[in-house]
Design a protein around this motif. Sequence first.
Motif, PDB file in Angstrom:
ATOM      1  N   ASN A  19     -12.013   5.999  -1.092  1.00 12.69           N
ATOM      2  CA  ASN A  19     -13.480   5.958  -1.365  1.00 12.69           C
ATOM      3  C   ASN A  19     -14.257   4.736  -0.934  1.00 12.69           C
ATOM      4  O   ASN A  19     -15.704   4.901  -0.792  1.00 12.69           O
ATOM      5  CB  ASN A  19     -13.409   6.222  -3.047  1.00 12.69           C
ATOM      6  N   GLN A  20     -13.583   3.518  -1.065  1.00 10.29           N
ATOM      7  CA  GLN A  20     -14.317   2.465  -0.760  1.00 10.29           C
ATOM      8  C   GLN A  20     -13.845   1.854   0.667  1.00 10.29           C
ATOM      9  O   GLN A  20     -14.473   0.832   1.092  1.00 10.29           O
ATOM     10  CB  GLN A  20     -14.074   1.371  -1.674  1.00 10.29           C
ATOM     11  N   LYS A  21     -12.786   2.276   1.421  1.00  7.66           N
ATOM     12  CA  LYS A  21     -12.248   1.686   2.350  1.00  7.66           C
ATOM     13  C   LYS A  21     -11.821   0.277   2.362  1.00  7.66           C
ATOM     14  O   LYS A  21     -11.974  -0.439   3.406  1.00  7.66           O
ATOM     15  CB  LYS A  21     -13.436   2.015   3.559  1.00  7.66           C
ATOM     16  N   TYR A  22     -11.257  -0.144   1.320  1.00 10.15           N
ATOM     17  CA  TYR A  22     -10.744  -1.379   1.008  1.00 10.15           C
ATOM     18  C   TYR A  22      -9.170  -1.355   1.213  1.00 10.15           C
ATOM     19  O   TYR A  22      -8.501  -0.376   1.270  1.00 10.15           O
ATOM     20  CB  TYR A  22     -10.831  -1.709  -0.610  1.00 10.15           C
ATOM     21  N   PHE A  23      -8.746  -2.540   1.515  1.00 15.72           N
ATOM     22  CA  PHE A  23      -7.344  -2.862   1.557  1.00 15.72           C
ATOM     23  C   PHE A  23      -6.822  -3.697   0.373  1.00 15.72           C
ATOM     24  O   PHE A  23      -6.991  -4.723   0.416  1.00 15.72           O
ATOM     25  CB  PHE A  23      -6.994  -3.838   3.032  1.00 15.72           C
ATOM     26  N   PRO A  24      -6.129  -2.772  -0.505  1.00 13.00           N
ATOM     27  CA  PRO A  24      -5.533  -3.466  -1.422  1.00 13.00           C
ATOM     28  C   PRO A  24      -4.191  -4.571  -1.054  1.00 13.00           C
ATOM     29  O   PRO A  24      -3.899  -4.180   0.037  1.00 13.00           O
ATOM     30  CB  PRO A  24      -4.653  -2.342  -2.176  1.00 13.00           C
ATOM     31  N   LEU A  25      -4.126  -5.304  -1.828  1.00 23.77           N
ATOM     32  CA  LEU A  25      -3.175  -6.389  -1.772  1.00 23.77           C
ATOM     33  C   LEU A  25      -1.847  -6.369  -2.602  1.00 23.77           C
ATOM     34  O   LEU A  25      -1.923  -5.968  -3.643  1.00 23.77           O
ATOM     35  CB  LEU A  25      -3.698  -7.878  -1.943  1.00 23.77           C
ATOM     36  N   LEU A  26      -0.773  -6.062  -1.791  1.00 27.50           N
ATOM     37  CA  LEU A  26       0.671  -6.164  -2.695  1.00 27.50           C
ATOM     38  C   LEU A  26       1.051  -7.478  -2.723  1.00 27.50           C
ATOM     39  O   LEU A  26       0.979  -8.208  -1.823  1.00 27.50           O
ATOM     40  CB  LEU A  26       1.433  -5.055  -1.706  1.00 27.50           C
TER      41      LEU A  26
END
Length: 708
Positions: free
Chosen positions: A301-308
Amino acid sequence: MTAQNLLVELFVEELPPKALRKLGDAFGGQLLEQLKAQGLAGADAMLTTFASPRRLAAHVTAVLARAADKPQSQKLMPVAVGLDAAGQPTPALLKRLAALGADASAVPLLQRRPDGKAEALFHDSIAPGVSLVDGLQKALLDAIAKLPIPKVMGYQLESGCELPGWTTVSFVRPAHGLVALHGSEVVPVQALGLNAGNTTQGHRFEASQSPVVLPDADSYADVLARDGAVIAGFDARKGAIVQQLAAAAAQVGGGARAIEDDALLDEVTALVERPNVLVCSFEPEFLEVPQECLILTMKANQKYFPLLDAAGKLTNKFLVVSNISPADASAVIGGNERVVRPRLADAKFFFDQDRKRTLASRVDSLGKVVYHNKLGTQGERVERVRSIARAIAQQLGGDALAQAADTAATLAKTDLVTDMVGEFPELQGTMGRYYALHDGLPADVADAIEDHYKPRFAGDSLPRNPVGIAVALADKLETLAGMFGIGNLPTGDKDPFALRRHALGVARMLVESRLALSASALTRMAFDAFPPGLVQDAAAALDDFMVERLKGSLRDGGYSAAEVDAAIHAQQLGDWSTIPSRLAAVRAFAALPEAPALAAANKRIANILKKAGEVDAHVSEVLLREPAEQALFAAMNAVVPQADAQFQAGDYTASLQTLAALRAPVDAFFDGVMVNADEPDLRLNRQGLLKSLHAAMNRVADLSRLAS
């Protein structure tokens, strides 16, 4: 003729991001192809494509201002038609010459050449090479016409254009600028109602100049970056994003890393002109929701890159690729954090609501969900999958495994009627596992609910336990049998129900998990699960389909077509678990010096036996009269028992290598013995000897398939 580099750019409104890279490659590729076809670019011309959200461009090296002249020969007509008995031109010939811009003075220059059984007149001339203006005009229009545009839109040209009246143009997005530079010279071409020039537009907000003036073709990327604040190259922009993502993750610390997703990376690259990666965060309490849900909503939905974190678990931080680089980024960061919060809140709400009901309480709801108008509801389908899963699990592990598989099959589709999967269909199976664990179900059952969709794609992992294997096989087999049973088969590149993928999944599970199950028995079991009359019996067609998918999979794994055919032909539709060992044995055998001769002999034996019809493998030693057949019989008695023992022990490689010792007596047999002797007893005995030999040598693989 002077050759210089060429730059062509179309400046447009924001292009569809998922198609951008393909559009850029197609635009440049078609331009180059047309320039080469017209002789304006040589075979060694180099192409560089550019694609950003608002432009498609191509840079081609060594383009001529005019193509070289070319000799051409044009057939006019047969000599008998063009010249009369006195050798004078006929009216027909003069008319044809006039059409070519010549007159009677050209007649003595015409060439006579054979044309079939007669002679014809040919007009030889020099065709002037095309100019760059004309050639590029054609190439540009052709490149635009052949773009793989997902959806064309129509728009009217702006008032004040040189074209009279209102003109509607069709293109992927409205075009506002055209650049065509040959070295530093503008090539006066037109397209989409635009005249080519040497100026373009940079970044909407951060360009230092507007318009951006391009001095020559070679300075395009550098000037656009310097004055326009735009990284024009797709790969250059993508590389910048990758570097910034890594730097931002390192700034967060703790071994953090951005989630890897090539499709997301390409899409974000197509959304920004000059990337600026920023670190954002959300409230830690949202981490109580399964991380798959949060990751999906941030990515999709937001084109974000989650951080692991270093252990691969989701953190409460994420990375945003912004298209602006303000001195104070706090407003951009705050805005993105405000936008993502409602998305995460929705996911938490769905998760909390779904857990208020057990999966078992949702089973009846599947009866209201249509699976296929010819195959009934999901509830009816679940019953068929249960039946197949129980039977498979019973063979693999007895009553306990059958009971676990039945439970998993009963609940496998229930997450389809949950709020979370209704919002995010990609999470089907994944959410079923979470909800099953919440309901207190055993871990192997919960894992099977998630894994029964596996393998979802080429290279995907297989189900992690026997329960998942049984349910995954049942689910795919039911789909295959149902669709084959109603004639809903793949055609060409169309496979709406992913039947090829399902068949490949079945093949992979049987082979890679070394399951002692008969492939043909499984397809029969799948068709038997359907009520009488609901589907046609297409088990034979499905068997063939499965074998072809298996062959394709093995060839993709690096085995040759001959090796695959040899291993599979011997096994056919039986237990596929031994196929990896058979393939390894075939490859080792094929490397032996005896292999070609024995493969050819096997092919010869197969042909003899085929012509002979029904042959008894019995051999009477009394009827072995020739020394060569006696020697072969003796060699078989010495070698075959050892090879059979190795075969029974599963050492297929050793079994074939042992049989390789038969090469010399087999060669001698065919050199010194007539198989189809006149005496019936001798003929049948020799055929029986070959039948025994053929059976012994082809237990591991059909060696005749290795014959060239």
